[in-house]
Design an enzyme around this catalytic site. Structure first.
Site, PDB file in Angstrom:
ATOM      1  N   ARG A  72       0.841  -1.210   0.000  1.00 42.97           N
ATOM      2  CA  ARG A  72       0.000   0.000   0.000  1.00 42.97           C
ATOM      3  C   ARG A  72       0.873   1.255   0.000  1.00 42.97           C
ATOM      4  O   ARG A  72       0.469   2.312  -0.474  1.00 42.97           O
ATOM      5  CB  ARG A  72      -0.973  -0.018   1.195  1.00 42.97           C
ATOM      6  CG  ARG A  72      -1.830   1.235   1.300  1.00 42.97           C
ATOM      7  CD  ARG A  72      -3.133   1.031   2.069  1.00 42.97           C
ATOM      8  NE  ARG A  72      -2.973   0.347   3.333  1.00 42.97           N
ATOM      9  CZ  ARG A  72      -2.390   0.864   4.416  1.00 42.97           C
ATOM     10  NH1 ARG A  72      -1.920   2.087   4.394  1.00 42.97           N
ATOM     11  NH2 ARG A  72      -2.292   0.154   5.523  1.00 42.97           N
ATOM     12  N   TYR A 125     -15.668  16.457 -16.757  1.00 44.80           N
ATOM     13  CA  TYR A 125     -15.976  15.033 -16.664  1.00 44.80           C
ATOM     14  C   TYR A 125     -17.010  14.807 -15.557  1.00 44.80           C
ATOM     15  O   TYR A 125     -16.933  15.439 -14.498  1.00 44.80           O
ATOM     16  CB  TYR A 125     -14.673  14.263 -16.372  1.00 44.80           C
ATOM     17  CG  TYR A 125     -14.875  12.783 -16.245  1.00 44.80           C
ATOM     18  CD1 TYR A 125     -15.182  12.016 -17.353  1.00 44.80           C
ATOM     19  CD2 TYR A 125     -14.779  12.155 -15.010  1.00 44.80           C
ATOM     20  CE1 TYR A 125     -15.392  10.660 -17.241  1.00 44.80           C
ATOM     21  CE2 TYR A 125     -14.978  10.792 -14.886  1.00 44.80           C
ATOM     22  CZ  TYR A 125     -15.294  10.051 -16.005  1.00 44.80           C
ATOM     23  OH  TYR A 125     -15.500   8.712 -15.894  1.00 44.80           O
ATOM     24  N   ASP A 209      -6.497  18.193 -16.638  1.00 43.36           N
ATOM     25  CA  ASP A 209      -6.877  16.821 -16.972  1.00 43.36           C
ATOM     26  C   ASP A 209      -6.555  16.619 -18.456  1.00 43.36           C
ATOM     27  O   ASP A 209      -7.186  17.215 -19.330  1.00 43.36           O
ATOM     28  CB  ASP A 209      -8.374  16.623 -16.680  1.00 43.36           C
ATOM     29  CG  ASP A 209      -8.831  15.178 -16.880  1.00 43.36           C
ATOM     30  OD1 ASP A 209      -8.209  14.471 -17.698  1.00 43.36           O
ATOM     31  OD2 ASP A 209      -9.815  14.770 -16.243  1.00 43.36           O
ATOM     32  N   LYS A 234      -7.819   5.161 -20.197  1.00 46.63           N
ATOM     33  CA  LYS A 234      -8.211   5.469 -21.558  1.00 46.63           C
ATOM     34  C   LYS A 234      -7.051   5.160 -22.528  1.00 46.63           C
ATOM     35  O   LYS A 234      -6.704   4.022 -22.693  1.00 46.63           O
ATOM     36  CB  LYS A 234      -8.682   6.920 -21.636  1.00 46.63           C
ATOM     37  CG  LYS A 234      -9.672   7.306 -20.507  1.00 46.63           C
ATOM     38  CD  LYS A 234     -11.010   6.594 -20.603  1.00 46.63           C
ATOM     39  CE  LYS A 234     -11.883   6.760 -19.363  1.00 46.63           C
ATOM     40  NZ  LYS A 234     -12.135   8.117 -18.915  1.00 46.63           N
TER      41      LYS A 234
HETATM   42  C1  LIG Z   1     -12.570   8.676 -17.742  1.00 47.23           C
HETATM   43  C2  LIG Z   1     -12.172  10.033 -17.340  1.00 47.23           C
HETATM   44  C3  LIG Z   1     -11.859  10.334 -16.000  1.00 47.23           C
HETATM   45  C4  LIG Z   1     -11.994   9.305 -14.896  1.00 47.23           C
HETATM   46  O1  LIG Z   1     -11.163   8.215 -15.054  1.00 47.23           O
HETATM   47  P1  LIG Z   1     -11.489   6.747 -14.466  1.00 47.23           P
HETATM   48  O2  LIG Z   1     -10.251   6.011 -14.756  1.00 47.23           O
HETATM   49  O3  LIG Z   1     -12.707   6.250 -15.168  1.00 47.23           O
HETATM   50  O4  LIG Z   1     -11.758   6.917 -13.005  1.00 47.23           O
HETATM   51  C5  LIG Z   1     -11.464  11.616 -15.699  1.00 47.23           C
HETATM   52  N1  LIG Z   1     -11.373  12.571 -16.643  1.00 47.23           N
HETATM   53  C6  LIG Z   1     -11.680  12.327 -17.928  1.00 47.23           C
HETATM   54  C7  LIG Z   1     -11.564  13.428 -18.922  1.00 47.23           C
HETATM   55  C8  LIG Z   1     -12.084  11.059 -18.319  1.00 47.23           C
HETATM   56  O5  LIG Z   1     -12.400  10.832 -19.603  1.00 47.23           O
END
Ligand SMILES: *Cc1c(COP(=O)(O)O)cnc(C)c1O
Length: 420
Positions: A72, A125, A209, A234
């Protein structure tokens, strides 16, 4: 490969080997998967030394980069993936989490305290939106949004409102935005952060982001941001088979995040770190092919009589306000965009139900092409009024273009649009 050498190498090279040294694992060319929760100390003194190194963040004990205590706190596969992500984002360090939302919520809770305020650009998001509008207010943290992140007056107006309510601790940008592709000017947000810092005596942290474009198409840290957030789920993982999130930036900030993560228990597990290391090796190739396919699909859709509009970044008007910022910030138009089917929900649903090759699913950045109806899926939990403000209508479809043969994708869109 040393950090000094890495500074001179291209990201395409770093994604393949950086962060792992075969000499640490019997010469194994590829990184082993360390499936263990705990690590055996070499001696009582070494146990004390590594605890001191970890909790006091001291770097004066040689070799402790490679010493582990309990998974952890840190584990070898996590350390490898963090080194690789940091090298790609040209950052001093990176922290990797169990999901993008674990990274985003962790960042908010790490750098904001009750009474603080934060600024953000709309739309955002849906998970981030929930944190901003539901969770943070319960902790006494107010979020102030601005709709047009290229409009200096709009940002300054939101900043004045926020400062009147409490010290601004964070400016969170998401650019390009999800799913509308709206661009925010990172350098402008950094400038506003500096000015707020001078006035309130504490400079807000600027985070971006970067999920929609990923490390090969945009480098927010080079543009002045303090922290770069990526949902590694992603493009970086790229095969729709795991969830992960990363934050990269200066070591003094990443250290604080890692310390908090130890107690929140939101680190990424060894197996998914190992898969991510493998995924990074092909990220540049996948990015390139997905971008080519996306351009072809966007071009096809733009000409289609049943399609109202296509918000593909490559189509930004050459004299529009977003174009100059796009060219300064982005090295490509990416492969996720939205388009409008004329009519509304009924037409969209008939189109979706007729698809045979494209998969109807949320998420993006996988090898397969994914499509969804934003208002009834990804933005279901966002109130209708905020959806409209964000430019998401009843006909908005989001498309994440994958790596299939482009003719098969266009063929499937063509036959399904007949049904719309
Ligand atoms: C998918 C996404 C997130 C969150 O990510 P997870 O891995 O699903 O928790 C945050 N910001 C954007 C722009 C996203 O497309």
């Amino acid at each position: 490969m040393s950090r000094e050498l890495a500074a001179d190498l291209h990201p395409e090279t770093l994604t393949i080997g950086f962060g792992y040294d075969p000499a640490t694992a019997l010469g194994s060319a590829k990184p082993p998967l360390y499936l263990t929760s705990t690590y055996v100390y070499q001696s009582a003194q070494q146990a004390k030394d590594i605890h001191r190194a970890f909790f006091e963040r001291s770097t004066d004990i040689p070799g402790l980069d490679a010493a582990f205590i309990y998974s952890r706190l840190n584990h070898p596969n996590l350390a490898m993936v963090e080194r690789r992500l940091a090298a790609l984002d040209r950052a001093e360090d990176a922290a990797v989490f169990a999901s993008g939302m674990a990274a985003i919520s962790g960042l908010m809770l790490c750098f904001l305290s009750p009474g603080d305020t934060l600024l953000f650009n709309r739309p955002t998001y849906s998970g981030t939106d929930w944190m901003l509008h539901d969770h943070l207010p319960r902790l006494g943290i107010q979020a102030f949004g601005f709709g047009d992140a290229l409009d200096e007056a709009a940002i300054r107006a939101a900043a004045e409102q926020a400062m009147a309510a409490g010290p601004v601790g964070l400016i969170m940008l998401e650019t390009p935005a999800n799913p509308t592709g709206v661009i925010a000017d990172i350098a402008l947000a950094v400038q506003v952060a500096d000015e707020i810092g001078e006035r309130q005596g504490r400079r807000p942290i600027v985070s971006v982001d970067n999920t929609f474009l990923g490390p090969f198409l945009q480098s927010p840290l080079n543009l002045g941001a303090d922290l770069c957030i990526t949902s590694l789920t992603k493009y970086c993982a790229g095969h729709s088979d795991l969830l992960a999130g990363g934050v990269s930036g200066a070591k003094r900030l990443i250290d604080r995040l890692k310390q908090q993560r130890t107690f929140f228990g939101s680190m990424l597990n060894a197996h998914d770190c190992w898969l991510l290391l493998r995924s990074f090796e092909t990220l540049h190739l996948r990015t390139e092919r997905a971008c080519q396919n996306a351009l072809a699909l966007a071009t096809y859709l733009r000409e289609h009589p049943k399609v109202g509009s296509v918000t593909y970044l490559g189509f930004l008007q050459s004299d529009g306000p977003g174009r100059a910022v796009f060219e300064r910030q982005c090295r490509g138009a990416g492969s996720t965009f939205s388009f409008e089917i004329k009519g509304g929900e009924a037409e969209c649903f008939r189109f979706l139900d007729a698809l045979k090759v494209l998969l109807m699913a949320v998420s993006l950045g996988g090898a397969e092409t994914l499509i969804c109806h934003s208002a009834t899926t990804t933005h279901f939990s966002v109130p209708a009024e905020r959806r409209r403000q964000a430019g998401i209508g009843d006909g908005t479809m989001r498309l994440s273009v994958g790596l299939e043969h482009v003719d098969d994708l266009i063929g499937d869109l063509a036959q399904a649009l007949e049904a719309a």
